[in-house]
Enzyme design. Structure first.
Site, PDB file in Angstrom:
ATOM      1  N   GLU A   1       5.396 -63.375  -9.737  1.00 43.87           N
ATOM      2  CA  GLU A   1       6.085 -64.448 -11.217  1.00 43.87           C
ATOM      3  C   GLU A   1       5.473 -64.263 -12.457  1.00 43.87           C
ATOM      4  OE1 GLU A   1       4.584 -67.906 -11.473  1.00 43.87           O
ATOM      5  OE2 GLU A   1       6.125 -69.662 -10.385  1.00 43.87           O
TER       6      GLU A   1
ATOM      7  N   CYS B   1       4.104 -71.068 -17.078  1.00 43.80           N
ATOM      8  CA  CYS B   1       5.324 -70.704 -17.164  1.00 43.80           C
ATOM      9  C   CYS B   1       6.455 -70.899 -16.999  1.00 43.80           C
ATOM     10  CB  CYS B   1       5.111 -69.749 -15.801  1.00 43.80           C
ATOM     11  SG  CYS B   1       3.191 -68.711 -16.276  1.00 43.80           S
TER      12      CYS B   1
END
Length: 453
Positions: free
Chosen positions: A227, A261
């Site tokens: 990720e 993020c």
């Protein structure tokens, strides 16, 4: 020793002991040797352990939140919420993991054929500093429930938080040969991937680091979940609930001082409401208060490191030089610590730094759009593909966006967020594989076919 700076003051915190390469290898060996015992525990016993982990996290909620505030600058109220969400993750997999991994019968020429999901072995989790408890739990909870053992390499910015987190697991009854913390610098961490008893890798971090880790894991034929970064687009149409949308967009961009993020980073606004939206965001950003993260009256703490703040300021300065207008923020504060003000850049165009690069801090770029087609084209004009969102009351527009946006997840009239019940991950330079949900627990298992004559 692991050297850490308090980002609120800029002063050094007491150094934390680190492991040598030999000690790190010995730790992995210990956890790998524990796999034989942990994998034989029934789902009922793993459930009980994960339930105890959730309780232990809640018992230590205040200490964990204070450590995050001290080491990486997370506001205390956000830290408390992070620990609670992490406990929820442990509870979720305790309650649903066995069902997600139940054997599945499939028709064939056998008298009985089915698929089962045994664990792989020892999984290495390489974790970032921005959500050190939550990102650890979304790796640890499903991996442990599946029967794997885990070693986690926390970021050197948060050594005390990582040590306390693992202590919570031990207090809950997790064996020391089932979970362990590798307190090592990043230069040593890369060598851990090649350890023969590490069977898979989970990594959350930058796209650049992810490319290196992916190649190293692939060289050893080890599965990996990555990720990575994001430059998440948000489309705001004139028929949206503007007050709700602007509140949520502000919240998304400012959580953890913008160090997320999946935060909104590029906002595309229909031209008829563009001026109104820019002014409303300016007002909201200007009211936000930066300061000591342990003071609950403050909305934002500092950025985690000085180099991160300097990089963010470079991105802002280059974009202003290229023609973006700064409505608020954009200056380096003279105060101690690594603070950066909420910054609103408008009239942003493709090619500007804040459009092309991930901005990991409290900076929002705003771009006017004429049509939904233009908005979708600009939203997809990125190498990243983590999250995306759209605000509109028009169902046809919603349907078009859902079919067109290229990202791991799409939020409609709401915030892009991670949720234990739903898979999370990206495409492109945002990575591959999924964490959370039923998909996440199946990343680190052997999809094993059984055929019986």
């Amino acid at each position: 020793m692991l050297e850490t700076i308090n980002p609120t003051t800029g002063q050094a915190l007491p150094p934390s002991p680190s492991l040598s390469l030999e000690q790190a290898h010995a730790t992995i060996d210990k956890v790998a040797n524990g796999f034989a015992e942990w994998k034989t525990k029934s789902f009922a016993k793993r459930t009980a352990v994960l339930k105890a982990v959730a309780a232990s996290l809640r018992d230590n909620q205040n200490e964990l939140a204070n450590l995050m505030a001290l080491e990486m600058g997370k506001p205390i109220k956000e830290g408390l919420a992070e620990v609670e969400k992490s406990a929820w993750c442990a509870d979720y997999y305790a309650e649903h993991g066995a069902d997600f991994l139940a054997p599945e019968s499939l028709e064939s020429d056998a008298s009985h054929s089915y698929v089962q999901y045994p664990p792989l072995g020892t999984v290495l989790g390489i974790l970032p500093w921005n959500a050190p408890v939550w990102l650890a739990l979304r790796f640890l909870a499903p991996a442990l429930m599946a029967g794997n053992t885990c070693v986690l390499k926390a970021d050197p910015n948060v050594p005390a938080t990582a040590n306390k987190l693992v202590e919570c697991f031990y207090q809950a009854g997790v064996p020391e040969n089932a979970v362990a913390n590798l307190a090592v610098p990043n230069s040593v961490a890369s060598k851990m991937i090649d350890h023969p008893k590490v069977k898979a890798v989970s990594f959350t971090g930058s796209s650049k680091a992810g490319q290196f880790i992916a190649s190293q894991a692939a060289a050893g034929l080890k599965p990996a979940v990555l990720e990575l970064g994001g430059s998440d687009p948000c489309i705001l149409m004139a028929d949206a609930d503007l007050e709700k949308a602007l509140d949520i967009i502000t919240l998304s961009r400012m959580i953890n001082a913008g160090q997320s993020c999946i935060a909104v980073k590029r906002l595309f606004v229909e031209k008829s409401i563009y001026s109104q939206v820019c002014e409303a965001l300016r007002e909201r950003f200007s009211k936000l208060k930066c300061g000591d993260p342990r003071d609950e009256t403050n909305n934002l703490g500092p950025l985690a490191r000085e180099d991160l703040r300097d990089q963010l300021h470079r991105q802002v300065s280059q974009s202003i030089d290229a023609g973006a207008r700064c409505l608020t923020g954009g200056d380096l504060p003279s105060r101690s610590g690594f603070f950066y003000p909420p910054t609103l850049l408008v009239d942003v165009k493709p090619g500007m730094t804040v459009f092309e690069e991930e901005t990991f801090g409290p900076v929002l770029s705003v771009t006017p759009i004429e049509t939904i087609d233009q908005a979708l084209e600009l939203a997809n004009d990125t190498e990243y593909g983590l999250g995306a969102s759209i605000w509109t009351s028009n169902q046809a527009t919603i349907d078009r966006a859902i079919k067109t946006l290229e990202s791991g997840q799409i939020a409609v009239n709401g915030i892009v967020k991670s949720d234990p019940r739903l898979p999370s991950g990206g495409i492109g330079k945002s990575g591959y594989g999924r964490e959370l949900g039923p998909q996440g627990i199946r990343e680190f298992v052997n999809v094993q076919q059984i055929w019986i004559a």
